[in-house]
Scaffold this active site. Structure first.
Site, PDB file in Angstrom:
ATOM      1  N   THR A  72      -8.379   5.647   9.745  1.00  0.00           N
ATOM      2  CA  THR A  72      -8.199   6.640  10.802  1.00  0.00           C
ATOM      3  C   THR A  72      -8.645   8.034  10.387  1.00  0.00           C
ATOM      4  O   THR A  72      -9.162   8.795  11.212  1.00  0.00           O
ATOM      5  CB  THR A  72      -6.725   6.675  11.247  1.00  0.00           C
ATOM      6  OG1 THR A  72      -6.300   5.354  11.582  1.00  0.00           O
ATOM      7  CG2 THR A  72      -6.540   7.573  12.452  1.00  0.00           C
ATOM      8  N   GLY A  87      -1.952   5.432   9.902  1.00  0.00           N
ATOM      9  CA  GLY A  87      -2.506   6.309  10.926  1.00  0.00           C
ATOM     10  C   GLY A  87      -1.770   7.606  11.137  1.00  0.00           C
ATOM     11  O   GLY A  87      -2.125   8.379  12.031  1.00  0.00           O
ATOM     12  N   LYS A 127      -6.570  -8.946   2.752  1.00  0.00           N
ATOM     13  CA  LYS A 127      -5.533  -7.921   2.709  1.00  0.00           C
ATOM     14  C   LYS A 127      -4.364  -8.436   3.543  1.00  0.00           C
ATOM     15  O   LYS A 127      -4.484  -8.619   4.751  1.00  0.00           O
ATOM     16  CB  LYS A 127      -6.041  -6.594   3.266  1.00  0.00           C
ATOM     17  CG  LYS A 127      -4.952  -5.533   3.375  1.00  0.00           C
ATOM     18  CD  LYS A 127      -5.448  -4.294   4.114  1.00  0.00           C
ATOM     19  CE  LYS A 127      -4.282  -3.377   4.459  1.00  0.00           C
ATOM     20  NZ  LYS A 127      -4.695  -2.214   5.285  1.00  0.00           N
ATOM     21  N   ALA A 140      -3.073   3.617   3.628  1.00  0.00           N
ATOM     22  CA  ALA A 140      -2.331   4.085   4.809  1.00  0.00           C
ATOM     23  C   ALA A 140      -1.807   5.501   4.645  1.00  0.00           C
ATOM     24  O   ALA A 140      -1.283   5.873   3.596  1.00  0.00           O
ATOM     25  CB  ALA A 140      -1.165   3.150   5.160  1.00  0.00           C
ATOM     26  N   GLY A 141      -1.953   6.275   5.714  1.00  0.00           N
ATOM     27  CA  GLY A 141      -1.382   7.613   5.777  1.00  0.00           C
ATOM     28  C   GLY A 141      -2.266   8.730   5.271  1.00  0.00           C
ATOM     29  O   GLY A 141      -1.931   9.909   5.420  1.00  0.00           O
TER      30      GLY A 141
END
Length: 256
Positions: free
Chosen positions: A208, A159, A98, A185-186
């Site tokens: 996260t 995160g 990645k 992400a997010g």
């Protein structure tokens, strides 16, 4: 539910799980098991892959059950990302990478130019390349033209837990892509994961949202179910939106 295929390899689960910042190795191991993820990602810089005397989460796993996806977190230039990727490959763990090249230390948004450069170099070296990118539609197309094996657009900053801020752009990326699109992400809740899959994403990568939850193990299961539900919904085809209601009961026999 259909399988996810990346770089010629097929996977049952469409949930890719990160392995960072869990409260303990035991909770981490249980969350991974409950998630039923096939692909686990980790930051090469945070793993002591060449230090036998240091604790290493990978030692807790039956590696025959998982495909490992090292990432280049911590890189701010293409050169750094390539160096980290080579280190991961030298460990013999996996040839997938990645690509993560951060361009802003505050927002943690990726650097588009350096991401392109790193991806091109790693493709030349024979890696299976999955670049983390923004939701820029043109950039996603250019990465695919390079020959990357999947596109990984962010839903929102890493995160942040803000979920999908720009579903239109994600839809454009998904529509044009001929390679898998993994929303990365997010993601903050199972709702976000399900929404990404309903948009037509091929998978979701998160960390996260699980590791930072009050109960990471329960959240890992919730994310598993959300990804499955969202994908099934996409494959089933939702009803069209209408301005007015439509009765679901037959009209026969009603008084005129």
């Amino acid at each position: 539910m259909s399988m996810l295929t990346i770089g010629g390899k097929s996977f049952q689960s469409r949930l890719l799980l990160g392995t960072g910042k869990y409260p303990s190795f035991d909770i981490q191991k249980e969350a991974v098991a409950v998630s039923e993820s096939d692909i686990l990602t980790f930051a090469v810089r945070r793993m002591n892959i060449f230090e036998a005397s240091q604790p290493n989460f990978l030692e807790q796993l039956d590696l025959s059950k998982y495909t490992l996806l090292p990432n280049t977190a911590g890189a701010s230039t293409a050169e750094e990302a390539v160096r980290i990727a080579r280190l991961a490959k030298a460990s013999g763990l996996c040839d997938m990478i990645k690509v993560e090249v951060i361009g802003c230390s505050r927002s943690l948004l990726p650097d588009p130019v350096e991401t392109l450069k790193a991806s091109e170099q790693l493709l030349e070296e024979g890696f299976i390349v999955l670049p983390y990118t923004s939701d820029d539609v043109v950039l996603a197309r250019k990465l695919e033209e390079l020959g990357v094996h999947a596109i990984m657009p962010g839903a929102s900053p890493i995160g942040s837990g803000q979920g999908i801020l720009n579903p239109l752009n994600l839809s454009f990326i998904i529509e044009q892509a001929k390679v898998p699109v993994i929303v990365d992400a997010g993601i903050g809740s199972p709702k976000d994961a399900a929404y990404a899959m309903e948009l037509g994403a091929d998978g979701v990568l998160l960390n996260t949202a699980v590791s930072g939850a009050d109960d990471p193990v329960k959240m890992a299961r919730a994310m598993k179910l959300a990804v499955e539900a969202g994908r099934l919904s996409y494959e089933a085809g939702r009803i069209p939106l209408k301005q007015y209601g439509t009765a679901s009961s037959p009209g026969e026999g009603l008084p005129v």
